[in-house]
Scaffold this motif. Structure first.
Motif, mmCIF file in Angstrom:
data_model
loop_
_atom_site.group_PDB
_atom_site.id
_atom_site.type_symbol
_atom_site.label_atom_id
_atom_site.label_comp_id
_atom_site.label_asym_id
_atom_site.label_seq_id
_atom_site.Cartn_x
_atom_site.Cartn_y
_atom_site.Cartn_z
ATOM 1 N N ASP A 249 0.836 -1.209 0.000
ATOM 2 C CA ASP A 249 0.000 0.000 0.000
ATOM 3 C C ASP A 249 0.866 1.252 0.000
ATOM 4 O OD1 ASP A 249 -2.604 -1.313 0.220
ATOM 5 O OD2 ASP A 249 -1.820 -2.009 2.153
ATOM 6 N N HIS A 250 2.054 1.150 0.604
ATOM 7 C CA HIS A 250 2.938 2.317 0.685
ATOM 8 C C HIS A 250 4.389 1.846 0.737
ATOM 9 C CE1 HIS A 250 3.270 6.689 1.623
ATOM 10 N NE2 HIS A 250 4.481 6.302 2.010
ATOM 11 N N VAL A 251 5.262 2.581 0.071
ATOM 12 C CA VAL A 251 6.694 2.240 0.100
ATOM 13 C C VAL A 251 7.490 3.432 0.632
ATOM 14 C CG1 VAL A 251 8.727 1.664 -1.296
ATOM 15 C CG2 VAL A 251 6.538 0.558 -1.791
ATOM 16 N N ILE A 252 8.426 3.132 1.527
ATOM 17 C CA ILE A 252 9.352 4.159 2.025
ATOM 18 C C ILE A 252 10.744 3.795 1.517
ATOM 19 C CG2 ILE A 252 10.448 5.150 4.081
ATOM 20 C CD1 ILE A 252 7.761 4.635 5.546
ATOM 21 N N VAL A 253 11.337 4.693 0.750
ATOM 22 C CA VAL A 253 12.673 4.449 0.192
ATOM 23 C C VAL A 253 13.694 5.075 1.132
ATOM 24 C CG1 VAL A 253 14.184 4.775 -1.794
ATOM 25 C CG2 VAL A 253 11.726 4.506 -2.131
ATOM 26 N N ALA A 254 14.470 4.248 1.832
ATOM 27 C CA ALA A 254 15.424 4.759 2.839
ATOM 28 C C ALA A 254 16.846 4.364 2.472
ATOM 29 C CB ALA A 254 15.043 4.242 4.223
ATOM 30 N N THR A 255 17.177 4.536 1.209
ATOM 31 C CA THR A 255 18.533 4.225 0.727
ATOM 32 C C THR A 255 19.327 5.541 0.647
ATOM 33 O OG1 THR A 255 18.048 4.629 -1.596
ATOM 34 C CG2 THR A 255 17.491 2.444 -0.755
ATOM 35 N N PRO A 256 20.641 5.478 0.436
ATOM 36 C CA PRO A 256 21.378 6.719 0.169
ATOM 37 C C PRO A 256 20.879 7.372 -1.119
ATOM 38 C CG PRO A 256 22.882 4.903 0.704
ATOM 39 C CD PRO A 256 21.534 4.304 0.486
ATOM 40 N N PRO A 257 21.199 8.665 -1.341
ATOM 41 C CA PRO A 257 20.592 9.405 -2.462
ATOM 42 C C PRO A 257 20.851 8.805 -3.838
ATOM 43 C CG PRO A 257 22.141 10.806 -1.208
ATOM 44 C CD PRO A 257 22.021 9.513 -0.471
ATOM 45 N N GLY A 258 22.050 8.287 -4.078
ATOM 46 C CA GLY A 258 22.364 7.750 -5.408
ATOM 47 C C GLY A 258 21.445 6.593 -5.767
ATOM 48 N N GLU A 259 21.223 5.704 -4.812
ATOM 49 C CA GLU A 259 20.369 4.537 -5.055
ATOM 50 C C GLU A 259 18.895 4.964 -5.124
ATOM 51 O OE1 GLU A 259 21.247 1.760 -6.041
ATOM 52 O OE2 GLU A 259 20.030 0.113 -5.256
ATOM 53 N N ALA A 260 18.514 5.940 -4.305
ATOM 54 C CA ALA A 260 17.132 6.451 -4.381
ATOM 55 C C ALA A 260 16.900 7.070 -5.762
ATOM 56 C CB ALA A 260 16.892 7.477 -3.277
ATOM 57 N N ALA A 261 17.918 7.773 -6.283
ATOM 58 C CA ALA A 261 17.785 8.384 -7.620
ATOM 59 C C ALA A 261 17.541 7.304 -8.666
ATOM 60 C CB ALA A 261 19.045 9.184 -7.948
ATOM 61 N N ARG A 262 18.256 6.180 -8.550
ATOM 62 C CA ARG A 262 18.076 5.082 -9.520
ATOM 63 C C ARG A 262 16.663 4.504 -9.405
ATOM 64 N NH1 ARG A 262 17.961 -0.307 -9.742
ATOM 65 N NH2 ARG A 262 18.417 -0.704 -7.549
ATOM 66 N N LEU A 263 16.244 4.219 -8.165
ATOM 67 C CA LEU A 263 14.949 3.557 -7.965
ATOM 68 C C LEU A 263 13.767 4.443 -8.370
ATOM 69 C CD1 LEU A 263 15.719 1.818 -4.547
ATOM 70 C CD2 LEU A 263 15.194 0.643 -6.695
#
Ligand code: FAD
Length: 424
Positions: A249-263
């Motif tokens: 229902d909801h996703v929280i992306v808690a990776t470093p910025p580079g990986e968040a940018a990819r995802l």
């Protein structure tokens, strides 16, 4: 949203753990995916030659209210786990600032007035400088660096206090660091409630400071934790979001910025581009063994310059760590990363011998060093940080997300708590 909402947290650093605990406490069904074989992210323990060391020496301060609250929430005995001492920037020759215990503002004034090796004019000048920023509500133009902010601060006070605080808190040299972010940290620490400026030094390895207790707490409440799982693909639409095609229902992306940018590249190209544009500052931590060496206190400030890399030293034996073991920390370490490992090692050994000739009995042995090239983002003036809300079904957490704090444990935890609040 009602009870039973399925929430995925991608990344098990302190931001992801904070988000998972808060989502779980709100009654949601939480799945946490972590790429590494252990939780903790940049604030984790590592094993080296039979020793348990930290990925890098971490300092907390009393103003880290949400981090301390999270530790208590998962059942930690915070007072036992952290060594609390009033803010002290004492150098090996005995000089430096030492605040007394008690309410922050009077303690700061008394500490500065009692700073014996600083001439009287400089002590009053420092208090006047601090008072002026307080009167201005701790606000400065966004383009101002710490060095510019401190133009009217007496030079000696700047070098012995403001510069080391800036590099410790922002991991960015004062000439490049954001004046506004430092003012925010000073406001919360030096002008906050009693104990806000206290230094809290871990008495346990970082794993045992939050990740172990948080994962026990989460598992006991039915959360699913998957280690060694790198999430490769995210999607989001009006009805929910998916993690590698598994629906939530909801996703929280808690990776470093580079990986968040990819995802997030397809979900929000603008957010992704902003996150990909971050620049970083390294931190080097070196561990030395010095038998029978005793320092007057567990943490010492060190004079750093072009020949001396480290700004701080820690007596790990006195903090419950391996006996006779000391950590030297080089923040804002880009010039030393360029100089290379051998040059840095030699400079650190020289710095140790010069700083501690009287307290070192016997040969000093190099144990290891660790360089985190992307330890934190470079906290520069006017830096645009990306917001937590990317999509109604997807939020981002991490020390890089928009907020008043530099890249710290408190910044990470605050963002995790906030990301969990956005669910629904
Ligand atoms: C050497 C060093 C010293 C420091 N000293 C201090 C200090 O004294 N005081 C202080 O407050 N702060 C300090 N910091 C900063 C602090 O450690 C960080 O701000 C904080 O740990 C960041 O937490 P985070 O959860 O935002 O990110 P991270 O810790 O980077 O966590 C992100 C997690 O996401 C995981 N991940 C990445 N991609 C994926 C994927 N695709 N799928 C699944 N998982 C993924 C990673 O493996 C990682 O575990 C220091 C940092 C370093 C490196």
């Amino acid at each position: 949203m009602s009870e039973g909402v399925r929430v995925a947290v991608v990344g098990g650093g302190w931001a992801g753990l904070a988000a998972a605990v808060h989502a779980c406490a709100a009654g949601h069904r939480v799945s946490l995916f972590e790429m590494a074989p252990q939780l903790g992210g940049r604030a984790r323990s590592v094993r080296k030659d039979g020793l348990t060391l930290d990925n890098g020496q971490h300092i907390l301060i009393g103003a880290y209210v949400q981090t301390l609250a999270l530790m208590r929430q998962v059942g930690m005995d915070v007072e036992a786990a952290l060594h609390r001492m009033p803010l002290t920037l004492q150098y090996p020759d005995g000089s430096g600032l030492r605040l007394p215990a008690g309410p922050a503002l009077p303690a700061f004034a008394r500490g500065v007035l009692g700073w014996r090796d600083l001439p009287w004019g400089d002590r009053l000048g420092l208090l006047w400088w601090a008072a002026r920023w307080r009167l201005r509500g701790f606000r400065c133009p966004p383009s101002m660096t710490v060095a510019e902010l401190a133009r009217r601060c007496p030079r000696r006070a700047y070098q012995a206090l403001i510069e080391p605080l800036s590099v410790a808190a922002l991991n960015t040299p004062a000439e490049q660091a954001s004046g506004q972010v430092l003012l925010t940290v000073l406001r919360d620490a030096l002008f906050g409630p009693p104990g806000a400026a206290d230094l809290l030094l871990p008495r346990r390895p970082l794993d045992a400071l939050l990740p172990d207790d948080a994962s026990r707490w989460l598992r006991a409440r039915g959360a699913h934790i998957e280690l060694g799982r790198r999430v490769m693909r995210l999607t989001a639409d009006d009805t929910g979001a998916s993690v590698d095609d598994e629906p939530f229902d909801h996703v929280i992306v808690a990776t470093p910025p580079g990986e968040a940018a990819r995802l997030l590249a397809d979900i929000s190209p603008a957010w992704s581009a902003a996150a990909a544009a971050f620049t970083y500052q390294p931190i080097i931590t070196a561990w030395l063994r010095a038998p029978q060496t005793r320092w007057p206190q567990t943490m010492m400030a060190l004079r750093a310059d072009g020949l001396r890399p480290a700004q701080f030293g820690f007596d790990l034996g006195a903090l419950g760590g391996p006996a006779d073991t000391f950590a030297l920390v080089v923040s804002g370490a880009a010039p030393w990363v360029s100089a290379g490992a051998d040059a840095t090692r030699m400079a650190l050994m020289n710095q140790w011998e010069e700083a501690f000739p009287a307290t070192t009995h016997g040969p000093v042995e190099w144990i290891a060093s660790r360089t985190e090239k992307r330890a934190t983002f470079a906290c520069t003036p006017g830096l645009k940080r990306s917001p937590a809300r990317v999509h109604p079904r997807l939020t981002v957490a991490g020390d890089h997300v928009e907020g008043p704090y530099p890249a710290t444990l408190e910044g990470a935890v605050r963002s995790g708590v906030e990301a969990a609040r956005c669910i629904g």
